[in-house]
Motif scaffolding. Structure first.
Motif, mmCIF file in Angstrom:
data_model
loop_
_atom_site.group_PDB
_atom_site.id
_atom_site.type_symbol
_atom_site.label_atom_id
_atom_site.label_comp_id
_atom_site.label_asym_id
_atom_site.label_seq_id
_atom_site.Cartn_x
_atom_site.Cartn_y
_atom_site.Cartn_z
ATOM 1 N N GLY A 237 3.576 0.049 15.304
ATOM 2 C CA GLY A 237 2.960 -0.960 14.454
ATOM 3 C C GLY A 237 3.908 -2.072 14.054
ATOM 4 O O GLY A 237 5.124 -1.977 14.217
ATOM 5 N N ILE A 238 3.345 -3.134 13.538
ATOM 6 C CA ILE A 238 4.099 -4.253 12.978
ATOM 7 C C ILE A 238 3.560 -4.490 11.573
ATOM 8 O O ILE A 238 2.333 -4.583 11.388
ATOM 9 N N ASN A 239 4.458 -4.571 10.588
ATOM 10 C CA ASN A 239 3.982 -4.766 9.223
ATOM 11 C C ASN A 239 3.909 -6.244 8.860
ATOM 12 O O ASN A 239 4.235 -7.111 9.670
ATOM 13 N N LYS A 240 3.508 -6.522 7.635
ATOM 14 C CA LYS A 240 3.270 -7.904 7.222
ATOM 15 C C LYS A 240 4.531 -8.750 7.216
ATOM 16 O O LYS A 240 4.463 -9.984 7.201
ATOM 17 N N ASP A 241 5.701 -8.108 7.218
ATOM 18 C CA ASP A 241 6.969 -8.838 7.231
ATOM 19 C C ASP A 241 7.570 -8.949 8.626
ATOM 20 O O ASP A 241 8.700 -9.421 8.784
ATOM 21 N N GLY A 242 6.848 -8.485 9.648
ATOM 22 C CA GLY A 242 7.333 -8.606 11.016
ATOM 23 C C GLY A 242 8.194 -7.463 11.492
ATOM 24 O O GLY A 242 8.800 -7.553 12.567
#
Length: 371
Positions: A237-242
């Motif tokens: 996955g990739i979170n909201k902060d990259g």
């Protein structure tokens, strides 16, 4: 005339004998080196390649004992079950200096004297020179490098800003897939690679319409249909902060922890700077491969290795993906779907050579949005 026919017959006989002799030598070499195990390395490659196909396991089971096959697969298996990545933080925002308030030397009713901010003595951050690492600049912030080894060729795409990377899926989810080129174009992206797995047909004949495992796009859970806290997925996955997050988790955990893009695939290759393939090759055999990784400084890495093309690249096992990712300074990296799904595009151009000679329809892709 008879002499001419006789000469032709002799030439044909000689060619037939030569071809037969070569075939017999090949069969004998196969039996000695692979079936009998005189070359453990070749036997391991053969077994892992055959046993990870859907319909061609017989290429191993017909010639090699089950006990030997099981031993080889276990020796090369990657166990990532106890490895979850730490969540990297690329936010380097400065904390504001507190208001010092009125000066002690200021009398009541008198304005405080104007003060000048102190000069920032910190040096300007040094911008990485990716071209010095062998990368070619495709456009600002996007770079490409060709990589190769014994029998294989591939490409690494480096995205300097991780916030440009996101997951997109087919516009006909649950009914029909699309190829990477189409998904890149439809999303307004500039580049992309194939993503996670999907539910395939008996003969690799799926149209890519159904995802396999967890799928999150733009912070929305696409699959499964409802979040739960019971089924654990191998999440890439990739979170909201990259930050690239590799974790064994539920779909509910992913949503609760700001995962904005996610697929399910395995195994993880590099977690917290540690390569997980300690012995063997990874156990998947020679085939086209795709992987995603991230440096500790934030850059996202896309890796594709071509395969099933004897005159170009036969493919690789997972140890090669790990070696390349570590060489490219990946702190976290994981394998994505491969085989005939492997594709890398930039704008309207294929960077690699898909093994079928064309793209197959798949379910989702990681893409690079315009800067």
């Amino acid at each position: 005339m008879n002499n001419k026919k006789c000469s032709i017959y002799k030439i044909f006989s000689a060619l037939l004998c030569s071809v037969t002799a070569i075939a017999l030598c090949g069969i004998l070499a196969f039996y000695i080196l692979i079936a009998a195990g005189a070359s453990p390395k070749l036997q391991s490659i053969w077994v892992c390649t055959a046993m990870t196909t859907m319909d061609h396991k017989y290429l191993a089971t017909l010639f090699i004992p089950e006990e030997t096959i099981n031993s080889i697969m276990e020796a090369n298996r990657v166990d990532d079950s106890q490895h979850d990545s730490i969540i990297l933080n690329f936010n380097k925002q400065e904390t504001e200096s507190p208001d010092p308030g009125p000066s002690q030397n200021t009398k009541p009713g008198q304005e405080a004297p104007e003060t000048k901010p102190a000069a920032d003595s910190r040096p300007e951050p040094v911008k990485p020179d990716y071209t010095a690492e062998g990368y070619e600049e495709l456009e600002h912030g996007l770079y490409l490098k060709e990589v190769s080894g014994s029998g294989w060729k591939g490409y690494v795409m480096l995205v300097a800003d991780p916030m440009r990377v996101k997951l997109v899926d087919t516009s006909k989810q649950y009914s029909c897939g699309e190829n990477v080129m189409t998904m890149v174009a439809n999303s307004g992206a500039v580049a992309g690679i194939n993503g996670g797995g999907f539910q395939d047909g008996a003969n690799y004949d799926s149209n890519g319409g159904m995802p396999a495992g967890m799928l999150i796009e733009d912070s929305q859970l696409v699959y499964p249909y409802h979040a739960d806290d019971t089924i654990v997925y191998n999440m890439i996955g990739i979170n909201k902060d990259g930050a690239l997050v590799l974790r064994h988790c539920t779909s509910q955990w992913a949503l609760d922890n700001d995962i904005v893009s996610a697929v399910t695939f395995q195994p993880f290759l590099v977690v917290n700077g540690e390569g997980l393939i300690k012995n063997g090759t990874g156990g998947w055999g020679l085939a086209p491969r795709t992987a995603i990784g991230q440096r500790q400084t934030g850059e996202i890495l896309f890796l594709v290795v071509d395969g099933r093309q004897v005159d170009w690249s036969i493919g690789c096992d997972l140890d090669v993906l790990q070696e390349v990712m570590l060489a490219e300074q990946a702190y976290n990296a994981a394998m994505l779907d491969g085989g005939s799904s492997t594709a890398m595009v930039h704008e309207d151009t294929y960077i690699n050579r898909p093994s079928l000679g064309h793209e197959r329809w798949i379910n989702n892709a990681f893409v690079v949005m315009p800067e």
